[in-house]
Motif scaffolding. Structure first.
Motif, PDB file in Angstrom:
ATOM      1  N   VAL A 200     -69.576  65.196  38.537  1.00 54.16           N
ATOM      2  CA  VAL A 200     -69.243  65.432  37.130  1.00 54.16           C
ATOM      3  C   VAL A 200     -70.462  66.014  36.448  1.00 54.16           C
ATOM      4  CG1 VAL A 200     -68.491  64.377  34.975  1.00 54.16           C
ATOM      5  CG2 VAL A 200     -67.590  63.543  37.151  1.00 54.16           C
TER       6      VAL A 200
ATOM      7  N   LYS B 120     -71.457  66.676  22.755  1.00 50.95           N
ATOM      8  CA  LYS B 120     -71.815  65.297  22.402  1.00 50.95           C
ATOM      9  C   LYS B 120     -71.467  64.974  20.988  1.00 50.95           C
ATOM     10  CE  LYS B 120     -75.276  64.330  25.805  1.00 50.95           C
ATOM     11  NZ  LYS B 120     -76.610  63.906  26.086  1.00 50.95           N
TER      12      LYS B 120
ATOM     13  N   SER C 263     -65.825  62.976  30.284  1.00 56.38           N
ATOM     14  CA  SER C 263     -66.438  63.970  31.158  1.00 56.38           C
ATOM     15  C   SER C 263     -65.674  64.053  32.480  1.00 56.38           C
ATOM     16  CB  SER C 263     -67.909  63.604  31.399  1.00 56.38           C
ATOM     17  OG  SER C 263     -68.520  64.555  32.226  1.00 56.38           O
ATOM     18  N   LYS C 264     -65.287  62.906  32.999  1.00 61.26           N
ATOM     19  CA  LYS C 264     -64.507  62.882  34.248  1.00 61.26           C
ATOM     20  C   LYS C 264     -63.137  63.532  34.052  1.00 61.26           C
ATOM     21  CE  LYS C 264     -66.697  58.692  35.983  1.00 61.26           C
ATOM     22  NZ  LYS C 264     -66.470  57.273  36.336  1.00 61.26           N
TER      23      LYS C 264
ATOM     24  N   GLU D 276     -70.810  55.166  25.280  1.00 57.96           N
ATOM     25  CA  GLU D 276     -71.262  55.609  26.602  1.00 57.96           C
ATOM     26  C   GLU D 276     -70.098  55.647  27.590  1.00 57.96           C
ATOM     27  OE1 GLU D 276     -74.307  54.180  30.155  1.00 57.96           O
ATOM     28  OE2 GLU D 276     -74.526  53.315  28.159  1.00 57.96           O
ATOM     29  N   PHE D 277     -69.267  54.588  27.587  1.00 56.08           N
ATOM     30  CA  PHE D 277     -68.117  54.585  28.499  1.00 56.08           C
ATOM     31  C   PHE D 277     -67.190  55.759  28.190  1.00 56.08           C
ATOM     32  CE2 PHE D 277     -63.744  53.964  29.421  1.00 56.08           C
ATOM     33  CZ  PHE D 277     -63.773  53.679  30.776  1.00 56.08           C
TER      34      PHE D 277
ATOM     35  N   GLN E  88     -72.362  50.898  24.048  1.00 60.10           N
ATOM     36  CA  GLN E  88     -71.681  50.780  25.340  1.00 60.10           C
ATOM     37  C   GLN E  88     -70.296  51.406  25.289  1.00 60.10           C
ATOM     38  OE1 GLN E  88     -71.747  46.600  26.320  1.00 60.10           O
ATOM     39  NE2 GLN E  88     -73.794  46.717  27.203  1.00 60.10           N
TER      40      GLN E  88
ATOM     41  N   PRO F 156     -73.061  66.976  33.595  1.00 61.33           N
ATOM     42  CA  PRO F 156     -73.423  66.295  32.342  1.00 61.33           C
ATOM     43  C   PRO F 156     -72.865  67.079  31.153  1.00 61.33           C
ATOM     44  CG  PRO F 156     -75.340  67.372  33.306  1.00 61.33           C
ATOM     45  CD  PRO F 156     -74.218  67.531  34.286  1.00 61.33           C
TER      46      PRO F 156
ATOM     47  N   GLU G  11     -67.776  58.569  26.660  1.00 57.90           N
ATOM     48  CA  GLU G  11     -68.407  59.846  26.989  1.00 57.90           C
ATOM     49  C   GLU G  11     -68.282  60.145  28.487  1.00 57.90           C
ATOM     50  OE1 GLU G  11     -72.466  62.027  25.727  1.00 57.90           O
ATOM     51  OE2 GLU G  11     -72.749  60.065  26.666  1.00 57.90           O
ATOM     52  N   LYS G  12     -68.585  59.157  29.326  1.00 55.95           N
ATOM     53  CA  LYS G  12     -68.485  59.353  30.778  1.00 55.95           C
ATOM     54  C   LYS G  12     -67.038  59.552  31.213  1.00 55.95           C
ATOM     55  CE  LYS G  12     -72.661  56.828  32.055  1.00 55.95           C
ATOM     56  NZ  LYS G  12     -73.202  55.612  32.689  1.00 55.95           N
ATOM     57  N   ASP G  13     -66.140  58.763  30.637  1.00 59.58           N
ATOM     58  CA  ASP G  13     -64.726  58.851  30.988  1.00 59.58           C
ATOM     59  C   ASP G  13     -64.165  60.226  30.628  1.00 59.58           C
ATOM     60  OD1 ASP G  13     -62.547  57.233  32.121  1.00 59.58           O
ATOM     61  OD2 ASP G  13     -61.613  57.389  30.138  1.00 59.58           O
TER      62      ASP G  13
END
Length: 161
Positions: A153, A161, A85-86, A78-79, A75, A155, A81-83
């Motif tokens: 955003v 990664k 990316s933004k 994942e957070f 988790q 991927p 990685e998304k953050d």
């Protein structure tokens, strides 16, 4: 003897002298993770792994924000990685520097507000005036959100990664 243990004992004693009702020592590990993005922006996170393998995550840069508690490392990853990316997407915006400046002012505001209320006896009228202004500001943010197009955003590609 471990220097951290001595420091912990000293602060424990000081806090008990101040009247602490409970002090719980949680054996934890702290991680500070930095990412330097393409445009030079530094994005940093701090997370603690506590007893029971629970995780507490904060973003520290470019502005501080508590992200919350997570159950596992997947988790957390994942957070982040998304953050990231933004932030990678946003750093290409012509308004990104202004966004960072406004975000930092928000943190300054929170600190100034705390300083005011913890150190001064602020009158009811002044408090109500501030609350009205903050309500208007939050409304303004909502209106700006309604007018703005959402950011799509992309991927992450496999190399990132």
């Amino acid at each position: 003897m471990n220097r951290n243990t001595v420091s912990g004992d000293i602060i424990d004693w000081q806090l008990r002298q101040m009247g602490a009702s409970n002090i719980t020592f949680v054996n934890s590990n702290m991680y500070i993770v930095d990412f330097k993005l393409e445009g030079g922006l530094l994005v940093s996170y701090v997370f603690n792994i506590t007893r029971g393998d629970k995780y507490f995550l904060q973003r520290m840069r470019p502005y501080a924000m508590v992200q919350g508690k997570y159950a596992n490392t997947a988790q957390i990853a994942e957070f982040i990685e998304k953050d990231l990316s933004k932030f990678r997407n946003a750093e290409h915006s012509r308004n990104f520097d202004k966004f960072i400046e406004i975000s930092k002012k928000g943190a300054e505001f929170a600190e100034a507000l705390e300083n005011l209320f913890l150190n001064y006896n602020v009158g009811k009228e002044e408090m109500e005036s501030m609350e009205e202004k903050l309500d208007r500001l939050l409304e303004h943010i909502g209106q700006a959100k309604e007018k703005a197009a959402p950011i799509q955003v992309p991927p992450l590609n496999e190399n990132e990664k």
